[in-house]
Design a protein around this motif. Structure first.
Motif, PDB file in Angstrom:
ATOM      1  N   MET A   1       0.851  -1.204   0.000  1.00  0.00           N
ATOM      2  CA  MET A   1       0.000   0.000   0.000  1.00  0.00           C
ATOM      3  C   MET A   1       0.882   1.248   0.000  1.00  0.00           C
ATOM      4  O   MET A   1       1.966   1.235   0.555  1.00  0.00           O
ATOM      5  N   ASP A   2       0.415   2.312  -0.624  1.00  0.00           N
ATOM      6  CA  ASP A   2       1.166   3.551  -0.748  1.00  0.00           C
ATOM      7  C   ASP A   2       1.598   4.080   0.628  1.00  0.00           C
ATOM      8  O   ASP A   2       0.802   4.167   1.561  1.00  0.00           O
ATOM      9  N   ARG A   3       2.910   4.411   0.750  1.00  0.00           N
ATOM     10  CA  ARG A   3       3.443   4.836   2.044  1.00  0.00           C
ATOM     11  C   ARG A   3       2.789   6.121   2.536  1.00  0.00           C
ATOM     12  O   ARG A   3       2.494   6.277   3.728  1.00  0.00           O
ATOM     13  N   LEU A   4       2.594   7.090   1.639  1.00  0.00           N
ATOM     14  CA  LEU A   4       1.983   8.347   2.038  1.00  0.00           C
ATOM     15  C   LEU A   4       0.564   8.127   2.550  1.00  0.00           C
ATOM     16  O   LEU A   4       0.156   8.697   3.559  1.00  0.00           O
ATOM     17  N   LEU A   5      -0.183   7.273   1.861  1.00  0.00           N
ATOM     18  CA  LEU A   5      -1.554   6.997   2.279  1.00  0.00           C
ATOM     19  C   LEU A   5      -1.596   6.349   3.656  1.00  0.00           C
ATOM     20  O   LEU A   5      -2.439   6.693   4.492  1.00  0.00           O
ATOM     21  N   THR A   6      -0.669   5.424   3.923  1.00  0.00           N
ATOM     22  CA  THR A   6      -0.672   4.785   5.250  1.00  0.00           C
ATOM     23  C   THR A   6      -0.301   5.782   6.347  1.00  0.00           C
ATOM     24  O   THR A   6      -0.825   5.694   7.461  1.00  0.00           O
ATOM     25  N   LEU A   7       0.584   6.741   6.036  1.00  0.00           N
ATOM     26  CA  LEU A   7       0.881   7.789   7.016  1.00  0.00           C
ATOM     27  C   LEU A   7      -0.359   8.626   7.302  1.00  0.00           C
ATOM     28  O   LEU A   7      -0.653   8.967   8.451  1.00  0.00           O
ATOM     29  N   GLU A   8      -1.094   8.991   6.237  1.00  0.00           N
ATOM     30  CA  GLU A   8      -2.321   9.771   6.415  1.00  0.00           C
ATOM     31  C   GLU A   8      -3.337   8.990   7.248  1.00  0.00           C
ATOM     32  O   GLU A   8      -4.024   9.558   8.105  1.00  0.00           O
ATOM     33  N   MET A   9      -3.421   7.688   7.007  1.00  0.00           N
ATOM     34  CA  MET A   9      -4.341   6.857   7.790  1.00  0.00           C
ATOM     35  C   MET A   9      -3.922   6.808   9.254  1.00  0.00           C
ATOM     36  O   MET A   9      -4.753   6.920  10.158  1.00  0.00           O
ATOM     37  N   PHE A  10      -2.621   6.660   9.502  1.00  0.00           N
ATOM     38  CA  PHE A  10      -2.114   6.620  10.876  1.00  0.00           C
ATOM     39  C   PHE A  10      -2.454   7.899  11.622  1.00  0.00           C
ATOM     40  O   PHE A  10      -2.969   7.862  12.750  1.00  0.00           O
ATOM     41  N   VAL A  11      -2.185   9.051  11.011  1.00  0.00           N
ATOM     42  CA  VAL A  11      -2.468  10.332  11.660  1.00  0.00           C
ATOM     43  C   VAL A  11      -3.971  10.494  11.886  1.00  0.00           C
ATOM     44  O   VAL A  11      -4.413  10.985  12.937  1.00  0.00           O
ATOM     45  N   ALA A  12      -4.778  10.069  10.916  1.00  0.00           N
ATOM     46  CA  ALA A  12      -6.228  10.194  11.061  1.00  0.00           C
ATOM     47  C   ALA A  12      -6.755   9.322  12.201  1.00  0.00           C
ATOM     48  O   ALA A  12      -7.603   9.761  12.991  1.00  0.00           O
ATOM     49  N   VAL A  13      -6.276   8.086  12.321  1.00  0.00           N
ATOM     50  CA  VAL A  13      -6.729   7.211  13.400  1.00  0.00           C
ATOM     51  C   VAL A  13      -6.329   7.800  14.756  1.00  0.00           C
ATOM     52  O   VAL A  13      -7.120   7.823  15.705  1.00  0.00           O
ATOM     53  N   ALA A  14      -5.083   8.308  14.849  1.00  0.00           N
ATOM     54  CA  ALA A  14      -4.624   8.907  16.100  1.00  0.00           C
ATOM     55  C   ALA A  14      -5.445  10.139  16.454  1.00  0.00           C
ATOM     56  O   ALA A  14      -5.783  10.365  17.614  1.00  0.00           O
ATOM     57  N   SER A  15      -5.760  10.970  15.458  1.00  0.00           N
ATOM     58  CA  SER A  15      -6.495  12.216  15.706  1.00  0.00           C
ATOM     59  C   SER A  15      -7.963  11.965  16.029  1.00  0.00           C
ATOM     60  O   SER A  15      -8.542  12.630  16.895  1.00  0.00           O
ATOM     61  N   ALA A  63       3.048   6.874  19.783  1.00  0.00           N
ATOM     62  CA  ALA A  63       3.044   8.266  20.245  1.00  0.00           C
ATOM     63  C   ALA A  63       4.309   8.980  19.797  1.00  0.00           C
ATOM     64  O   ALA A  63       4.272  10.151  19.403  1.00  0.00           O
ATOM     65  N   GLY A  64       5.445   8.276  19.844  1.00  0.00           N
ATOM     66  CA  GLY A  64       6.691   8.898  19.400  1.00  0.00           C
ATOM     67  C   GLY A  64       6.726   9.139  17.906  1.00  0.00           C
ATOM     68  O   GLY A  64       7.337  10.105  17.434  1.00  0.00           O
ATOM     69  N   PHE A  65       6.059   8.269  17.148  1.00  0.00           N
ATOM     70  CA  PHE A  65       6.067   8.381  15.683  1.00  0.00           C
ATOM     71  C   PHE A  65       5.068   9.419  15.177  1.00  0.00           C
ATOM     72  O   PHE A  65       5.220   9.958  14.078  1.00  0.00           O
ATOM     73  N   LEU A  66       4.058   9.722  15.986  1.00  0.00           N
ATOM     74  CA  LEU A  66       2.966  10.585  15.525  1.00  0.00           C
ATOM     75  C   LEU A  66       3.463  11.974  15.129  1.00  0.00           C
ATOM     76  O   LEU A  66       3.101  12.488  14.062  1.00  0.00           O
ATOM     77  N   GLU A  67       4.273  12.607  15.979  1.00  0.00           N
ATOM     78  CA  GLU A  67       4.748  13.957  15.675  1.00  0.00           C
ATOM     79  C   GLU A  67       5.564  13.959  14.387  1.00  0.00           C
ATOM     80  O   GLU A  67       5.442  14.874  13.564  1.00  0.00           O
ATOM     81  N   GLN A  68       6.396  12.937  14.187  1.00  0.00           N
ATOM     82  CA  GLN A  68       7.180  12.861  12.963  1.00  0.00           C
ATOM     83  C   GLN A  68       6.286  12.684  11.743  1.00  0.00           C
ATOM     84  O   GLN A  68       6.527  13.297  10.692  1.00  0.00           O
ATOM     85  N   ALA A  69       5.268  11.855  11.861  1.00  0.00           N
ATOM     86  CA  ALA A  69       4.358  11.638  10.741  1.00  0.00           C
ATOM     87  C   ALA A  69       3.619  12.922  10.382  1.00  0.00           C
ATOM     88  O   ALA A  69       3.468  13.253   9.197  1.00  0.00           O
ATOM     89  N   ARG A  70       3.149  13.639  11.393  1.00  0.00           N
ATOM     90  CA  ARG A  70       2.454  14.906  11.132  1.00  0.00           C
ATOM     91  C   ARG A  70       3.373  15.904  10.444  1.00  0.00           C
ATOM     92  O   ARG A  70       2.969  16.612   9.517  1.00  0.00           O
ATOM     93  N   ARG A  71       4.627  15.953  10.896  1.00  0.00           N
ATOM     94  CA  ARG A  71       5.561  16.903  10.303  1.00  0.00           C
ATOM     95  C   ARG A  71       5.881  16.530   8.855  1.00  0.00           C
ATOM     96  O   ARG A  71       5.978  17.393   7.994  1.00  0.00           O
ATOM     97  N   ILE A  72       6.024  15.247   8.581  1.00  0.00           N
ATOM     98  CA  ILE A  72       6.293  14.796   7.212  1.00  0.00           C
ATOM     99  C   ILE A  72       5.159  15.214   6.294  1.00  0.00           C
ATOM    100  O   ILE A  72       5.375  15.759   5.198  1.00  0.00           O
ATOM    101  N   LEU A  73       3.920  14.967   6.728  1.00  0.00           N
ATOM    102  CA  LEU A  73       2.763  15.320   5.901  1.00  0.00           C
ATOM    103  C   LEU A  73       2.655  16.833   5.714  1.00  0.00           C
ATOM    104  O   LEU A  73       2.331  17.316   4.621  1.00  0.00           O
ATOM    105  N   ALA A  74       2.923  17.589   6.779  1.00  0.00           N
ATOM    106  CA  ALA A  74       2.845  19.052   6.683  1.00  0.00           C
ATOM    107  C   ALA A  74       3.918  19.588   5.746  1.00  0.00           C
ATOM    108  O   ALA A  74       3.663  20.489   4.939  1.00  0.00           O
TER     109      ALA A  74
END
Length: 296
Positions: A1-15, A63-74
């Motif tokens: 599955m597309d890496r960017l899409l999985t990051l977006e899914m991760f951030v959405a589930v956390a949020s 929790a440690g990965f969340l901030e990095q994922a948000r920053r990557i997407l931003a």
């Protein structure tokens, strides 16, 4: 599955706090989001969420990965916007936040001028007397008054503002004016719930610690002003907040020789947004506004 899409899914589930809510936000389905998170966890070799039938919670690794994922997407979103037109006219949505009174007095006039000049620009303003989380709230530019915490955000200083202690003529007639910092201990103080409130006050030559919390605490600048004008105690506010009341004689400045040091005013934003036409235009316009206003 597309890496960017999985990051977006991760951030959405956390949020959103769950797979179904994240799926609704993304316009997807819960099974697709579940598969995406599973693929991301398999790629990273660790679990990101604790799952149960009643709740979804981040693991320590998640929790440690969340901030990095948000920053990557931003940063990716900022790079895309910049590539689409770094030199283009400001357009699209500009998300701002500022303290309530500062926003009314100084940000709204700038916003009005920019919207008049650029028909394609829309602005969403959050006027609130607390520091919001810029990345999580989707803020493009935040006005911050006071010292800044260390962060990866870009800060542009645009001015500084004086802190002032004031009381009403009626209060001073009843209780007298403090002649020294030490005499504040015998007076009624009006506290606030905003980011400026602290149990220790910095004055020109020393720090002074409150022996006990104020009897009266108010959650807005307007409320503190009203309480001070009503003679309920001594308030510690900023010069632009007090200018009208002091000029009209409704409030009197106290301990001017020991006045607390001025506070810096910054514009705070992610480095990835620095090249956006709307952000560049807003920063330039705020600098010009502050030069003309001369708050300090």
């Amino acid at each position: 599955m597309d890496r960017l899409l999985t990051l977006e899914m991760f951030v959405a589930v956390a949020s959103e706090g769950g797979f179904a809510a994240a799926a609704r936000k993304l316009g997807s389905s819960p099974p697709a989001v579940t598969r995406g998170i599973a693929a991301l966890e398999a790629r990273l070799g660790t679990r990101l969420f604790h799952r149960s039938t009643r709740a979804v919670a981040l693991t320590e690794a998640g929790a440690g990965f969340l901030e990095q994922a948000r920053r990557i997407l931003a940063e990716l979103a900022g790079a895309e916007r910049e590539l689409r037109g770094a030199e283009a006219e400001p357009r699209g949505q500009l998300h701002l936040t500022a303290p309530v009174m500062f926003g009314r007095l100084h940000v709204l006039p700038v916003v009005g001028e920019l919207m008049a000049q650029h028909a394609g620009l829309a602005v969403r303003m959050m006027l609130i007397d607390r520091n919001v989380r810029i990345v999580e709230e989707g803020i493009d530019v935040a006005v911050r008054i006071g010292p800044l915490a260390d962060s990866a955000l870009k800060a542009v200083r645009i001015d500084r503002v004086r802190q002032m202690l004031v009381a009403s003529p009626a209060y001073l007639a009843r209780r007298g004016a403090p002649a020294t910092v030490e005499e504040l201990a015998g007076h009624e103080l009006i506290g606030t719930m905003g980011p400026r409130w602290a149990a220790e006050w910095q004055f020109a030559s020393r720090r002074w610690r409150l022996d006990a919390p104020p009897r009266l605490v108010v959650n807005s600048v307007d409320g503190v002003l009203a309480a001070a004008e009503a003679g309920l105690g001594i308030a510690n506010l900023l010069s632009y907040q007090l200018a009208e009341a002091v000029d009209a004689g409704r409030l009197i400045s106290l301990l001017a020789d020991e006045a607390p040091p001025p506070l810096p005013v910054h514009l705070l934003f992610e480095p990835s947004r620095a090249g956006l036409p709307s952000v560049r235009s807003f920063v330039a316009a705020m600098k010009a506004r502050m030069r003309a206003a001369g708050l300090d």
